[in-house]
Scaffold this active site. Structure first.
Site, PDB file in Angstrom:
ATOM      1  N   HIS A 188       0.839  -1.196   0.000  1.00  0.00           N
ATOM      2  CA  HIS A 188       0.000   0.000   0.000  1.00  0.00           C
ATOM      3  C   HIS A 188       0.873   1.245   0.000  1.00  0.00           C
ATOM      4  O   HIS A 188       1.833   1.351   0.768  1.00  0.00           O
ATOM      5  CB  HIS A 188      -0.926   0.027   1.215  1.00  0.00           C
ATOM      6  N   SER A 189       0.549   2.199  -0.858  1.00  0.00           N
ATOM      7  CA  SER A 189       1.237   3.483  -0.964  1.00  0.00           C
ATOM      8  C   SER A 189       2.731   3.247  -1.235  1.00  0.00           C
ATOM      9  O   SER A 189       3.071   2.633  -2.240  1.00  0.00           O
ATOM     10  CB  SER A 189       0.972   4.304   0.311  1.00  0.00           C
ATOM     11  N   MET A 190       3.632   3.698  -0.363  1.00  0.00           N
ATOM     12  CA  MET A 190       5.043   3.426  -0.606  1.00  0.00           C
ATOM     13  C   MET A 190       5.300   1.931  -0.769  1.00  0.00           C
ATOM     14  O   MET A 190       6.144   1.509  -1.569  1.00  0.00           O
ATOM     15  CB  MET A 190       5.906   3.958   0.536  1.00  0.00           C
ATOM     16  N   ALA A 198       3.516  -0.159  -2.276  1.00  0.00           N
ATOM     17  CA  ALA A 198       3.202  -0.563  -3.651  1.00  0.00           C
ATOM     18  C   ALA A 198       4.415  -0.381  -4.554  1.00  0.00           C
ATOM     19  O   ALA A 198       4.692  -1.226  -5.424  1.00  0.00           O
ATOM     20  CB  ALA A 198       2.022   0.250  -4.177  1.00  0.00           C
ATOM     21  N   SER A 224      -1.519  -0.847  -4.220  1.00  0.00           N
ATOM     22  CA  SER A 224      -2.653  -0.166  -3.608  1.00  0.00           C
ATOM     23  C   SER A 224      -2.288   1.254  -3.211  1.00  0.00           C
ATOM     24  O   SER A 224      -1.217   1.505  -2.653  1.00  0.00           O
ATOM     25  CB  SER A 224      -3.079  -0.965  -2.356  1.00  0.00           C
TER      26      SER A 224
END
Length: 252
Positions: free
Chosen positions: A100-102, A104, A127
């Site tokens: 998720h975020s970083m 990803a 994500s």
């Protein structure tokens, strides 16, 4: 089940008195990489919720939680160089990646590195992040003054207001947030397309990741691509975990 016992990278996220979830003998491993400022505990509920068919393995990056005495690394290249060996050693024949975020971005880079080692993941779930070949716009968040960075973190709704209201905790958290934001904001894309399926996921109300940026992940794989959008903001997966995990089960 996991074949490695490296508790630095793959710590148990359940209380010591809680037994591990029962798994199928052929359970698919899902390595879970956290967002900026977070650690493995961001996925503490996933092992129990995804068992028995999927073995969720939260990843602990340097500089956080049980590894808080280690310096946080400030580039995707450094992080993936350190991480690929432990994941390759732990991964069986059937595994996937979620970030998720970083996280990803790290999933994407890690998928390339593991593929080069002859251990491609079955699926990559990215994500809450726009495709990394599109550089971020606007001022670098990692360089913002403390008060402005705290405002940005608060708007993302992933850190409780109670934590952000305590100056001592904020001063402990901000260096890690800055390091993780630097990982994303200094990243330079240099990869060809992956040859594994990718699912890009996000929240409809995410203020920084629109559908166009999520859709752009489709150009980074030569295999199957899916775009999935959920109600919620940047941390939509906290608001609707059942829907998110149901999708992961279906895809795997």
């Amino acid at each position: 089940m996991t074949k490695a016992t490296d508790v630095s990278w793959f710590p148990p996220c359940r209380p010591e008195a809680t037994p591990p979830p029962a798994l199928d003998a052929d359970a698919i491993q899902l390595f879970c990489l956290p967002h900026a400022g977070a650690g493995a505990s961001a996925y503490r509920d996933w092992p129990a919720l995804l068992a028995p068919g999927i073995e969720a393995i939260p990843v602990q990056l340097p500089g956080r939680e049980s590894r808080h005495r280690e310096p946080a690394l400030r580039s995707a290249a450094e992080l993936v160089t350190e991480l690929k060996g432990p994941v390759a050693g732990c991964a069986g024949e059937d595994f996937a990646l979620f970030g998720h975020s970083m996280g990803a971005l790290l999933c994407y880079e890690l998928a390339h590195e593991l593929s080069a080692l002859g251990k491609p993941p079955r699926h990559v779930f990215v994500s809450g992040l726009g495709a990394p070949h599109i550089p971020p716009t606007g001022p670098r968040l990692c360089d913002l003054p403390d008060d402005e960075l705290v405002t940005v973190i608060a708007k993302l709704e992933g850190t409780s207001p109670e934590v952000l209201a305590q100056p001592e905790l904020v001063q402990l958290l901000l260096p890690l947030f800055r390091a993780d934001l630097e990982v994303w904001e200094t990243y330079v894309h240099h990869r060809g397309p992956l040859q594994v399926p990718v699912t890009a996921m996000g929240g409809r109300r995410d203020p920084g990741v629109g559908l166009d940026l999520l859709s752009a992940w489709g150009s980074l794989t030569s295999a199957e691509f899916h775009l999935e959008v959920f109600d919620g903001g940047h941390f939509y997966h906290y608001a609707a975990p059942d829907e998110v995990l149901a999708l992961i089960r279906e895809r795997l």
